[in-house]
Design a protein around this motif. Structure first.
Motif, PDB file in Angstrom:
ATOM      1  N   LEU A   1      26.282   5.091  58.283  1.00  0.00           N
ATOM      2  CA  LEU A   1      27.313   4.124  57.242  1.00  0.00           C
ATOM      3  C   LEU A   1      27.858   3.105  57.496  1.00  0.00           C
ATOM      4  O   LEU A   1      27.777   2.284  57.577  1.00  0.00           O
TER       5      LEU A   1
ATOM      6  N   GLY B   1      25.993  -5.096  59.033  1.00  0.00           N
ATOM      7  CA  GLY B   1      25.906  -6.120  58.005  1.00  0.00           C
ATOM      8  C   GLY B   1      26.936  -6.728  58.294  1.00  0.00           C
ATOM      9  O   GLY B   1      27.065  -7.952  57.809  1.00  0.00           O
TER      10      GLY B   1
ATOM     11  N   GLU C   1      27.818  -3.708  46.942  1.00  0.00           N
ATOM     12  CA  GLU C   1      26.747  -2.795  46.773  1.00  0.00           C
ATOM     13  C   GLU C   1      26.776  -2.503  44.751  1.00  0.00           C
ATOM     14  O   GLU C   1      25.649  -2.351  44.833  1.00  0.00           O
ATOM     15  N   ARG C   2      27.791  -2.833  44.759  1.00  0.00           N
ATOM     16  CA  ARG C   2      27.060  -2.746  43.302  1.00  0.00           C
ATOM     17  C   ARG C   2      26.885  -3.830  43.153  1.00  0.00           C
ATOM     18  O   ARG C   2      26.109  -3.598  42.268  1.00  0.00           O
TER      19      ARG C   2
ATOM     20  N   HIS D   1      24.361  -5.473  43.714  1.00  0.00           N
ATOM     21  CA  HIS D   1      23.141  -6.163  44.323  1.00  0.00           C
ATOM     22  C   HIS D   1      22.245  -4.522  43.972  1.00  0.00           C
ATOM     23  O   HIS D   1      21.451  -4.445  43.923  1.00  0.00           O
TER      24      HIS D   1
ATOM     25  N   THR E   1      22.873  -1.764  45.215  1.00  0.00           N
ATOM     26  CA  THR E   1      22.694  -0.745  45.843  1.00  0.00           C
ATOM     27  C   THR E   1      23.293   0.317  46.047  1.00  0.00           C
ATOM     28  O   THR E   1      23.066   1.483  46.814  1.00  0.00           O
ATOM     29  N   LEU E   2      24.606   0.788  45.703  1.00  0.00           N
ATOM     30  CA  LEU E   2      25.414   1.462  45.590  1.00  0.00           C
ATOM     31  C   LEU E   2      24.790   2.279  44.624  1.00  0.00           C
ATOM     32  O   LEU E   2      24.879   4.061  44.558  1.00  0.00           O
ATOM     33  N   GLU E   3      23.733   2.421  43.240  1.00  0.00           N
ATOM     34  CA  GLU E   3      22.781   3.257  43.137  1.00  0.00           C
ATOM     35  C   GLU E   3      22.331   3.937  43.980  1.00  0.00           C
ATOM     36  O   GLU E   3      22.129   5.440  43.708  1.00  0.00           O
ATOM     37  N   MET E   4      21.663   3.406  44.717  1.00  0.00           N
ATOM     38  CA  MET E   4      21.052   4.077  45.720  1.00  0.00           C
ATOM     39  C   MET E   4      21.563   4.715  46.761  1.00  0.00           C
ATOM     40  O   MET E   4      21.287   6.281  46.992  1.00  0.00           O
ATOM     41  N   LEU E   5      22.485   5.117  47.208  1.00  0.00           N
ATOM     42  CA  LEU E   5      23.311   5.267  47.864  1.00  0.00           C
ATOM     43  C   LEU E   5      24.425   6.508  47.306  1.00  0.00           C
ATOM     44  O   LEU E   5      23.890   7.935  48.053  1.00  0.00           O
ATOM     45  N   LEU E   6      24.662   6.198  45.952  1.00  0.00           N
ATOM     46  CA  LEU E   6      25.497   7.153  45.505  1.00  0.00           C
ATOM     47  C   LEU E   6      24.441   8.855  44.631  1.00  0.00           C
ATOM     48  O   LEU E   6      24.421   9.467  44.316  1.00  0.00           O
ATOM     49  N   ALA E   7      22.825   8.647  44.763  1.00  0.00           N
ATOM     50  CA  ALA E   7      21.530   9.191  44.557  1.00  0.00           C
ATOM     51  C   ALA E   7      21.397  10.246  46.122  1.00  0.00           C
ATOM     52  O   ALA E   7      21.150  11.047  45.767  1.00  0.00           O
ATOM     53  N   THR E   8      21.910   9.663  46.999  1.00  0.00           N
ATOM     54  CA  THR E   8      21.510  11.053  48.412  1.00  0.00           C
ATOM     55  C   THR E   8      23.343  11.719  48.257  1.00  0.00           C
ATOM     56  O   THR E   8      24.025  11.518  47.831  1.00  0.00           O
TER      57      THR E   8
ATOM     58  N   ARG F   1      29.141  11.378  50.112  1.00  0.00           N
ATOM     59  CA  ARG F   1      30.654  11.914  49.077  1.00  0.00           C
ATOM     60  C   ARG F   1      30.624  10.426  48.988  1.00  0.00           C
ATOM     61  O   ARG F   1      31.018   9.227  50.065  1.00  0.00           O
TER      62      ARG F   1
ATOM     63  N   ARG G   1      33.605   4.811  38.683  1.00  0.00           N
ATOM     64  CA  ARG G   1      32.900   3.982  37.980  1.00  0.00           C
ATOM     65  C   ARG G   1      32.872   4.143  36.814  1.00  0.00           C
ATOM     66  O   ARG G   1      32.012   3.660  36.470  1.00  0.00           O
TER      67      ARG G   1
END
Lengths: 233, 250
Positions: free
Chosen positions: A7, A14, A74-75, A77, A79-86, A89, A233
């Protein structure tokens, strides 16, 4: 650790690939460089305290522009949802973003290290206030950055995040200006909350552990709030 | 044809996903109410309902992005809320219209998500190669994600979800914005993936769900109305069931 490193890499890339990072660095170096040149020309003393104070004010204005996008983007776009699906933490995301933005801030400060070299070349500067001044700048910027990160976790709007961070930082910076007209214990309370009151000893070379503890404690508290905000969230 | 929500295809192994009494409130509004179902490996489940039915809320609860007001979900035996990171090791998620990180190349994205999904370092490159080949991404691996077409972006998002060979794949509106050829490719891909994964897919295109899913759950206003085991030899039946169950007057 692997997730943090991954990250951190992403965040640094970025940040440095965005034109705004280079614009902020240019503005910071322009203002601080101007202050260095004029203070040297006017006072003819081998001191950086003016530069350190000016840099702290410029950081107050610029750090919110760095921190505003950290979580809000992130929120927005998704992408936060994708990150938090991994399996990652929330605290790893917050720490990686904090570390990456501190890297950018350190990169902004790094070129100004040429000023003490110039002072040492032509004069005999006192090194104590210079060391403590740079440490104070990093601690202060860390506090602004952590505050901005926490506020960025609460909204998907970058402008809102930046405005809130700037407003709150400014308020805490000059909150002691009211202390003179207040009775005890309120005057002392405002002094204790003032960023300027805790930063001034760093800039003048009279560094206290309590001042460092104030900035470190405030930064950790803001980072904790950022993690909690992200987890809710 | 309408059957209990826990029905699944006979002969398949035990449930990968178990949702029990999943309920979620946005403030005073109940977005999802008491949803329970199971999903077995090798099964493709279509989650259907009109806009606002609670599909996205359901997916966000299953991925652990939201914490249920009541109830729980387990993925590969791990509670999605209580033991989130362990559960998410078995999850691949493709959100609706994924934007990805525009400044990263496809290769960098694959390596980033492989590391986040805790793929062991020695096999990380092999794993990236595997999913890139599977999704036919080799020609765009050096290209920045921000410069990809909608179809390639969707493929990259699916590739990221496949890293680490998760047991459950969740695809939220995967055919949105794709041209007919891309839709056909995606359909074939889901059919192939179904052999190795449990899959949940949402879509407004009922004919697509009918072609790829084994079973459909109908949601309306946050409630599960029923489950329908899809019969391949009865094309159009899913649409009839959907209209019958989700029509406001039903």
């Amino acid at each position: 650790m692997n997730a943090f490193a991954a990250l951190y890499d992403k965040e640094v890339r970025g940040l440095f690939l965005q034109p705004i990072a280079w614009v902020l660095m240019a503005v910071f170096l322009l203002v601080v460089g101007y202050t260095f040149a004029t203070s040297l020309a006017l006072t003819k003393t081998a001191s950086l305290s003016q530069v350190i104070f000016q840099a702290s004010t410029v950081l107050l204005l610029l750090v919110p522009l760095i921190s505003m996008r950290l979580l809000a983007e992130e929120r927005r776009h998704g992408t936060l949802e994708m990150l938090l699906a991994t399996p990652v933490r929330e605290y790893q995301i917050v720490l990686a973003k904090f570390a990456a933005s501190m890297t950018l801030i350190a990169a902004m400060l790094a070129p100004t290290l040429v000023y003490p070299v110039v002072l040492a070349w032509f004069g005999q500067p006192e090194w104590g206030p210079i060391y403590s001044g740079y440490l104070g700048l990093l601690l202060l910027a860390g506090f602004f950055n952590a505050l901005g990160l926490a506020l960025s976790a609460l909204t998907s709007n970058q402008i809102v995040a930046a405005t809130l961070t700037l407003g709150l930082s400014l308020l805490l910076w000059m909150i002691d200006s009211l202390a003179a007209v207040l009775a005890p214990p309120w005057d002392d309370l405002l002094l204790q909350a003032s960023l300027l009151a805790h930063f001034t000893p760093f800039a003048t070379g009279a560094m206290y552990l309590s001042d460092a503890g104030f900035f470190i404690g405030g930064t950790l508290l803001a980072l904790f709030c950022a993690v909690r905000a992200l987890a809710r969230r | 044809m309408i059957s209990p929500a826990s029905d699944h295809r006979p002969g398949l192994s035990g449930p990968v996903l178990l949702a029990h009494d999943l309920t979620y409130d946005y403030g005073r509004h109940r977005a999802l109410s008491g949803l329970s179902f199971e999903l077995a490996r090798g099964e493709v489940l279509g989650l259907l309902g009109p806009n606002g039915a609670g599909k996205s809320t359901c997916l966000r609860l299953l991925t652990g992005y939201l914490t249920p007001t009541r109830g729980y979900a387990t993925l590969a035996g791990f509670d999605v809320t209580q033991d989130g990171p362990a559960a998410r090791r078995h999850l691949g998620y493709v959100p609706e219209d994924p934007l990805l990180y525009p400044h990263l190349t496809v290769d960098e994205l694959l390596r980033l998500f492989a590391r986040l999904k805790e793929c062991p370092a020695p096999s990380l490159t092999d794993e990236c190669d595997r999913v890139a080949s599977r999704l036919a991404l080799n020609e765009v691996r050096k290209r920045a994600a921000g410069k990809l077409s909608r179809g390639f972006r969707q493929r990259v998002a699916i590739a990221l979800a496949l890293l680490g060979a998760p047991e459950l794949l969740i695809l939220d509106e995967p055919t949105n914005g794709l041209d007919p050829w891309q839709v056909i490719e995606l359909r074939e891909l889901i059919q192939q993936l179904a052999a190795e994964h449990a899959i949940i897919v949402t879509s407004h295109v009922l004919s697509e769900i009918e072609r790829v899913a084994h079973r459909a759950l109908f949601l309306r206003e946050g409630r599960l109305l029923g489950s329908y085991v899809i019969a391949r030899d009865q094309p159009g039946e899913l649409e009839r069931q959907f209209l019958a169950m989700t029509r406001p007057s039903a």
